[in-house]
Scaffold this motif. Structure first.
Motif, PDB file in Angstrom:
ATOM      1  N   VAL A 551      61.697  51.031  34.997  1.00 47.78           N
ATOM      2  CA  VAL A 551      62.722  52.300  34.503  1.00 47.78           C
ATOM      3  C   VAL A 551      63.188  52.039  32.736  1.00 47.78           C
ATOM      4  CG1 VAL A 551      64.499  50.673  35.314  1.00 47.78           C
ATOM      5  CG2 VAL A 551      64.947  53.217  35.377  1.00 47.78           C
ATOM      6  N   ASP A 552      63.029  50.856  32.403  1.00 46.88           N
ATOM      7  CA  ASP A 552      63.468  50.471  31.086  1.00 46.88           C
ATOM      8  C   ASP A 552      62.421  50.688  30.352  1.00 46.88           C
ATOM      9  OD1 ASP A 552      61.790  48.389  31.588  1.00 46.88           O
ATOM     10  OD2 ASP A 552      62.948  46.779  31.407  1.00 46.88           O
ATOM     11  N   GLY A 553      61.417  51.390  30.601  1.00 48.93           N
ATOM     12  CA  GLY A 553      60.321  51.719  29.527  1.00 48.93           C
ATOM     13  C   GLY A 553      59.098  50.981  29.211  1.00 48.93           C
ATOM     14  N   SER A 554      59.144  49.738  29.983  1.00 49.92           N
ATOM     15  CA  SER A 554      57.841  48.924  29.770  1.00 49.92           C
ATOM     16  C   SER A 554      56.764  49.359  30.651  1.00 49.92           C
ATOM     17  CB  SER A 554      58.339  47.259  30.102  1.00 49.92           C
ATOM     18  OG  SER A 554      58.556  47.400  31.331  1.00 49.92           O
ATOM     19  N   ILE A 555      55.620  48.883  30.287  1.00 47.70           N
ATOM     20  CA  ILE A 555      54.370  49.000  31.069  1.00 47.70           C
ATOM     21  C   ILE A 555      53.720  47.743  31.399  1.00 47.70           C
ATOM     22  CG2 ILE A 555      52.015  50.159  30.905  1.00 47.70           C
ATOM     23  CD1 ILE A 555      53.356  52.296  29.322  1.00 47.70           C
ATOM     24  N   GLY A 556      53.343  47.406  32.505  1.00 50.31           N
ATOM     25  CA  GLY A 556      52.476  46.209  32.638  1.00 50.31           C
ATOM     26  C   GLY A 556      51.467  46.598  33.523  1.00 50.31           C
ATOM     27  N   ALA A 557      50.613  45.321  33.812  1.00 45.33           N
ATOM     28  CA  ALA A 557      49.293  45.481  34.540  1.00 45.33           C
ATOM     29  C   ALA A 557      49.130  44.352  35.474  1.00 45.33           C
ATOM     30  CB  ALA A 557      48.009  45.816  33.585  1.00 45.33           C
ATOM     31  N   LEU A 558      48.552  44.363  36.555  1.00 46.53           N
ATOM     32  CA  LEU A 558      48.051  43.552  37.230  1.00 46.53           C
ATOM     33  C   LEU A 558      46.413  43.576  37.278  1.00 46.53           C
ATOM     34  CD1 LEU A 558      50.594  43.629  40.186  1.00 46.53           C
ATOM     35  CD2 LEU A 558      50.702  41.988  38.452  1.00 46.53           C
ATOM     36  N   VAL A 559      45.732  42.355  36.830  1.00 45.98           N
ATOM     37  CA  VAL A 559      44.285  42.568  36.817  1.00 45.98           C
ATOM     38  C   VAL A 559      43.847  41.555  37.997  1.00 45.98           C
ATOM     39  CG1 VAL A 559      42.326  42.116  35.405  1.00 45.98           C
ATOM     40  CG2 VAL A 559      44.481  42.841  34.599  1.00 45.98           C
ATOM     41  N   PRO A 560      42.754  42.159  38.774  1.00 42.45           N
ATOM     42  CA  PRO A 560      42.289  40.990  39.906  1.00 42.45           C
ATOM     43  C   PRO A 560      41.185  39.963  39.470  1.00 42.45           C
ATOM     44  CG  PRO A 560      41.059  43.163  39.906  1.00 42.45           C
ATOM     45  CD  PRO A 560      42.198  43.430  38.775  1.00 42.45           C
ATOM     46  N   SER A 561      41.404  39.101  39.801  1.00 42.71           N
ATOM     47  CA  SER A 561      40.473  37.678  39.527  1.00 42.71           C
ATOM     48  C   SER A 561      38.858  38.310  40.058  1.00 42.71           C
ATOM     49  CB  SER A 561      40.899  36.658  40.258  1.00 42.71           C
ATOM     50  OG  SER A 561      42.081  36.066  39.565  1.00 42.71           O
ATOM     51  N   ARG A 562      38.032  37.637  38.940  1.00 47.34           N
ATOM     52  CA  ARG A 562      36.780  38.028  39.527  1.00 47.34           C
ATOM     53  C   ARG A 562      36.171  37.168  40.370  1.00 47.34           C
ATOM     54  NH1 ARG A 562      33.869  39.867  33.687  1.00 47.34           N
ATOM     55  NH2 ARG A 562      34.543  42.033  33.687  1.00 47.34           N
ATOM     56  N   SER A 563      36.634  35.858  40.293  1.00 50.25           N
ATOM     57  CA  SER A 563      36.178  34.718  41.220  1.00 50.25           C
ATOM     58  C   SER A 563      37.182  33.805  41.556  1.00 50.25           C
ATOM     59  CB  SER A 563      34.991  34.164  40.369  1.00 50.25           C
ATOM     60  OG  SER A 563      35.303  33.487  39.453  1.00 50.25           O
ATOM     61  N   ARG A 564      36.737  32.871  42.567  1.00 48.55           N
ATOM     62  CA  ARG A 564      37.940  31.948  43.109  1.00 48.55           C
ATOM     63  C   ARG A 564      37.932  31.026  41.809  1.00 48.55           C
ATOM     64  NH1 ARG A 564      40.382  30.804  47.472  1.00 48.55           N
ATOM     65  NH2 ARG A 564      39.029  32.326  48.563  1.00 48.55           N
ATOM     66  N   ASP A 565      37.063  30.680  40.976  1.00 44.00           N
ATOM     67  CA  ASP A 565      37.166  29.685  40.140  1.00 44.00           C
ATOM     68  C   ASP A 565      38.279  30.211  39.066  1.00 44.00           C
ATOM     69  OD1 ASP A 565      35.449  28.033  41.026  1.00 44.00           O
ATOM     70  OD2 ASP A 565      33.825  28.705  39.926  1.00 44.00           O
ATOM     71  N   ASP A 566      38.293  31.527  38.723  1.00 41.41           N
ATOM     72  CA  ASP A 566      39.110  32.047  37.680  1.00 41.41           C
ATOM     73  C   ASP A 566      40.552  32.060  38.089  1.00 41.41           C
ATOM     74  OD1 ASP A 566      37.265  32.666  35.944  1.00 41.41           O
ATOM     75  OD2 ASP A 566      37.082  34.741  36.402  1.00 41.41           O
ATOM     76  N   LYS A 567      40.755  32.384  39.667  1.00 38.42           N
ATOM     77  CA  LYS A 567      42.026  32.145  40.216  1.00 38.42           C
ATOM     78  C   LYS A 567      42.647  30.759  40.039  1.00 38.42           C
ATOM     79  CE  LYS A 567      44.169  32.551  44.735  1.00 38.42           C
ATOM     80  NZ  LYS A 567      43.940  32.965  46.169  1.00 38.42           N
ATOM     81  N   ASP A 568      41.959  29.764  40.605  1.00 43.94           N
ATOM     82  CA  ASP A 568      42.309  28.509  40.425  1.00 43.94           C
ATOM     83  C   ASP A 568      42.694  27.938  39.060  1.00 43.94           C
ATOM     84  OD1 ASP A 568      41.896  28.382  43.286  1.00 43.94           O
ATOM     85  OD2 ASP A 568      39.689  27.328  42.906  1.00 43.94           O
ATOM     86  N   PHE A 569      41.931  28.389  38.149  1.00 39.65           N
ATOM     87  CA  PHE A 569      42.209  27.978  36.774  1.00 39.65           C
ATOM     88  C   PHE A 569      43.480  28.512  36.260  1.00 39.65           C
ATOM     89  CE2 PHE A 569      42.008  29.398  32.330  1.00 39.65           C
ATOM     90  CZ  PHE A 569      41.926  28.058  31.542  1.00 39.65           C
ATOM     91  N   PHE A 570      43.834  29.798  36.266  1.00 37.95           N
ATOM     92  CA  PHE A 570      45.128  30.248  36.063  1.00 37.95           C
ATOM     93  C   PHE A 570      46.007  29.897  36.661  1.00 37.95           C
ATOM     94  CE2 PHE A 570      42.225  33.576  33.820  1.00 37.95           C
ATOM     95  CZ  PHE A 570      42.852  33.436  32.493  1.00 37.95           C
ATOM     96  N   THR A 571      46.118  29.579  38.191  1.00 40.79           N
ATOM     97  CA  THR A 571      46.950  28.982  38.843  1.00 40.79           C
ATOM     98  C   THR A 571      47.407  27.536  38.328  1.00 40.79           C
ATOM     99  OG1 THR A 571      46.084  30.195  40.904  1.00 40.79           O
ATOM    100  CG2 THR A 571      47.528  28.233  41.202  1.00 40.79           C
ATOM    101  N   MET A 572      46.322  26.794  38.224  1.00 36.37           N
ATOM    102  CA  MET A 572      46.782  25.512  37.575  1.00 36.37           C
ATOM    103  C   MET A 572      47.360  25.554  36.112  1.00 36.37           C
ATOM    104  SD  MET A 572      45.921  23.371  39.757  1.00 36.37           S
ATOM    105  CE  MET A 572      45.887  21.739  38.667  1.00 36.37           C
ATOM    106  N   LEU A 573      46.887  26.431  35.397  1.00 33.87           N
ATOM    107  CA  LEU A 573      47.313  26.482  34.110  1.00 33.87           C
ATOM    108  C   LEU A 573      48.889  26.896  34.073  1.00 33.87           C
ATOM    109  CD1 LEU A 573      47.353  26.630  31.058  1.00 33.87           C
ATOM    110  CD2 LEU A 573      46.402  29.192  31.171  1.00 33.87           C
ATOM    111  N   GLU A 574      49.300  28.035  35.097  1.00 38.16           N
ATOM    112  CA  GLU A 574      50.595  28.324  35.210  1.00 38.16           C
ATOM    113  C   GLU A 574      51.432  27.083  35.776  1.00 38.16           C
ATOM    114  OE1 GLU A 574      52.750  32.134  37.478  1.00 38.16           O
ATOM    115  OE2 GLU A 574      51.271  30.950  38.646  1.00 38.16           O
ATOM    116  N   MET A 575      50.996  26.483  36.701  1.00 40.11           N
ATOM    117  CA  MET A 575      51.553  25.428  37.358  1.00 40.11           C
ATOM    118  C   MET A 575      52.250  24.469  36.078  1.00 40.11           C
ATOM    119  SD  MET A 575      50.473  22.620  40.144  1.00 40.11           S
ATOM    120  CE  MET A 575      49.416  21.801  38.803  1.00 40.11           C
ATOM    121  N   HIS A 576      51.138  24.101  35.177  1.00 41.64           N
ATOM    122  CA  HIS A 576      51.461  23.050  34.335  1.00 41.64           C
ATOM    123  C   HIS A 576      52.629  23.684  33.262  1.00 41.64           C
ATOM    124  CE1 HIS A 576      48.720  19.835  34.960  1.00 41.64           C
ATOM    125  NE2 HIS A 576      47.699  20.675  35.124  1.00 41.64           N
ATOM    126  N   LEU A 577      52.522  25.059  32.852  1.00 45.78           N
ATOM    127  CA  LEU A 577      53.400  25.604  32.092  1.00 45.78           C
ATOM    128  C   LEU A 577      54.766  25.660  32.874  1.00 45.78           C
ATOM    129  CD1 LEU A 577      51.424  28.373  30.435  1.00 45.78           C
ATOM    130  CD2 LEU A 577      52.182  26.378  29.397  1.00 45.78           C
TER     131      LEU A 577
END
Length: 646
Positions: A551-577
């Motif tokens: 409603v405030d005019g922003s546009i976002g996107a949710l991109v599916p992970s191609r593999s479980r390795d990609d999911k685990d990598f970004f999950t660990m990166l997010e956890m550290h941050l």
């Protein structure tokens, strides 16, 4: 011993007389870097395999770019001291071979990559952005007094000179299209034989407490005949209505006295705005047909609706037995009001128009009992929501013909509706999503699954036959899926159904819903109310993603992970941050923010992961070592994921 396909000289460093490197692309799909030192002339320094023959190479900002025949743009970092090639990254630009040209953008050396469409590589971070322009054959920089940073290019048999309005951080190109009222709905129209090169779009506009165009003209005539210059008093209003005037007609203040130019008195132009104070149930609506490829041009059609008629929804429909002709349906409500006791109106209807040469021709109007929030083309008929009911209409000579209905598909109000095959997906205003099936033999609708969690639905998008994404009014996005063992076969062996209930109740139950319950596979809080969602891809070769608008005019996107390795990598990166920088992005505890209403589940915050490259080198090395990667590999992984979207 290798044939040369392309070559380019590197930039001359500050304080040097000659460039140290020569980049050579060979027919063996290899990029070589040669030395131009007089003592070691043409000595090979480094080489890298590209995977496809390059048609163009070009140096820019410490990198060498290679345009490949398969439509891929390859970027390789160059060590300024040794000439070592490293950190190779690629991006698909289009189906045609990539050609590279140097241009200037904001006084910076930039690169123009030409494929199926032109791309601009510029900025300190060498951002790659597509240009909304025709396909070009070749290009070069152009400078003149009228055009200090232009580009001259050839497109087909035409010579063109243009400038770009790209700014750092710009992701989307936008064009502001003036409208008479607030745009409410958009529907794509079929191609017209009379307009084969135009993308026709129907825009539905409506505003509360606004005068229609006919009312404005009438008030302007009254104001002109009465010679009213500053304000017009409406007969039914207690206060005066402000009237805007041109600056040339304004009154001058001279010596403490106001004097008006007599010569300009007859040229005053009165601009009428909305009723002041507001009238109950007063609306103004119109239908506009525009060309999406040239939206600033004059509209092909501008159809004004009746007085106090609010346009609510619109859709295109191809009725069976009509030779494939496309009709336009518009849902309206007369004197619509919103109060503490709910909505009220003096009648609702569905208008049907024929589409002839991008012009709307009114056919007939069908009255209904409640506000039609959604219209949908469904198996050669028109699906209409009437409050919490859903009806199926066919086209008649004088009005729409009701074929079947489900009087209580959801408990309260259907706000969104989608269809795939025989299934329909309905979002309730307070009770989330319901799955229903249309049984053609019985000509009935049946609810067979629902979400057990109540959600104030605001947007709905079908991801596949068994999966939907729903957003609520509090900024939460959830992905719901029908269980693998669930079945929408609602008929029993006797040929009748135990689930056909006109009031929407399931068998042996006192509550709405079906026999199956939807499973929540993902939850995420975006921070603002979501008003629209769509599953699509933005460019050729890009992955499908779930896009949402807030409603405030922003546009976002949710991109599916191609593999479980990609999911685990970004999950660990997010956890550290999250651990090292708990208030890095949102100003508060990150996981608490993303779990504001429902715990975040199976969604990684890409905005947070993207901040990895802005950290100090020591922090990057610490996080990357825990991920068993180098900081360059982590940054490349993040960039490749972004390129999958854009």
């Amino acid at each position: 011993g290798v044939d040369v396909a392309c070559l380019d000289l590197g930039p001359v460093p500050r304080g040097r007389a000659r460039t140290p490197f020569l980049a050579v692309g060979g027919f063996d799909s290899t990029l070589r870097l040669l030395s131009l030192d007089p003592n070691e002339l043409f000595a090979p320094l480094a080489s890298i395999q590209l995977g496809e023959r390059p048609d163009a190479v070009l140096f820019l900002g410490g990198y060498v770019f290679a345009g490949l025949r398969n439509g891929v743009l390859q970027r390789v970092a160059v060590d300024e001291a040794t000439g070592r090639l490293h950190d190779a990254r690629s991006r698909f630009l289009g189906a045609r071979t990539v050609r590279l040209f140097r241009v200037f953008q904001s006084t910076q050396r930039s690169l123009l990559a030409l494929s199926s469409k032109p791309w601009l590589v510029t900025g300190d971070d060498l951002e790659t952005a597509p240009l909304v322009y025709d396909a070009l054959e070749c290009a070069a920089s152009f400078k003149s007094e009228q055009c200090p940073e232009g580009i001259v290019a050839i497109a087909g048999s035409t010579l063109r000179i243009f400038v770009t309005d790209w700014k750092p951080g710009t992701v989307f190109s936008q064009t502001v299209v003036p409208s008479r009222y607030t745009p409410r709905r958009v529907a794509e129209l079929p191609a017209s034989p009379q307009h084969p090169n135009k993308l026709l779009v129907l825009v539905l506009e409506a505003d509360q407490n606004r005068y229609t165009d006919a009312e404005k003209r009438g008030l302007q005539e009254i104001a002109a005949s009465a010679s009213v210059a500053k304000e017009v008093l409406l007969p039914q209003d207690d206060d005066a209505m402000d009237i805007a005037m041109d600056e040339d007609d304004a009154m001058d203040l001279v010596g403490g006295k106001r004097e008006q130019d007599d010569d300009d008195e007859d040229d005053e132009e009165v601009r009428i705005m909305g009723p002041m104070p507001p009238r109950p149930g007063h609306w103004a609506s119109c239908l506009r047909v525009i060309d999406a490829l040239d939206p600033t041009a004059n509209p092909l059609e501008l159809f004004e609706l009746g007085e106090a008629e609010a346009a609510i929804s619109c859709a295109t429909c191809t009725f069976a037995g009509r030779g494939g002709e496309v009709f336009v349906a518009v849902g309206t409500a007369t004197a619509l009001e919103f109060g503490a006791g709910g909505r009220s109106h003096r009648g609702c209807s569905v208008h049907v128009y024929r589409l002839l040469d991008a012009r709307l021709v009114f056919l007939h109007k069908t009255p209904i009992e409640d506000v039609p929030l959604v219209l949908l083309d469904f198996r050669g008929r028109l699906l209409v929501t009437v409050g919490r009911a859903v009806r199926l209409y066919d086209l008649g000579k004088r009005k729409l013909l009701r074929k079947t209905e489900h009087s209580k598909l959801v408990p309260n109000l259907i706000v969104k509706l989608e269809a795939r095959g025989d299934r329909i997906y309905a979002a309730d205003a307070t009770e989330s999503v319901f799955f229903a099936k249309y049984v053609r033999d019985a000509n009935k609708f049946c609810v067979f699954a629902d979400d057990p969690i109540a959600r104030a639905s605001a947007a709905l998008c079908v991801l596949d036959y068994d999966t939907v994404a729903v957003a609520d009014k509090f900024g939460n996005v959830a992905v719901l899926r029908l269980a693998a063992d669930a079945d929408d076969d609602v008929e029993d062996p006797s040929g009748t159904s135990n689930l056909f209930y006109a009031d929407g109740y399931a068998a042996n139950s006192s509550s709405f819903g079906g026999t199956h319950k939807l499973l929540t596979t993902a939850n995420f809080h975006v921070g603002s109310a979501v008003v629209a969602m769509a599953k699509t891809s933005l460019a050729a070769g890009a992955d499908d993603a779930l896009f949402y608008a807030t409603v405030d005019g922003s546009i976002g996107a949710l991109v599916p992970s191609r593999s479980r390795d990609d999911k685990d990598f970004f999950t660990m990166l997010e956890m550290h941050l999250r651990q090292d920088y708990p208030a890095f992005l949102t100003g508060r505890d990150h996981i608490s923010f993303r779990s504001a209403f429902v715990p975040v589940n199976n969604v990684v915050d890409g905005d947070l992961c993207d901040r990895f490259t802005s950290l100090k080198p020591d922090a990057q090395h610490t996080i990357a070592s825990d991920l068993d990667r180098t900081p360059t590999e982590v940054a490349k992984k993040i960039e490749d994921t972004k390129h999958r979207l854009l």
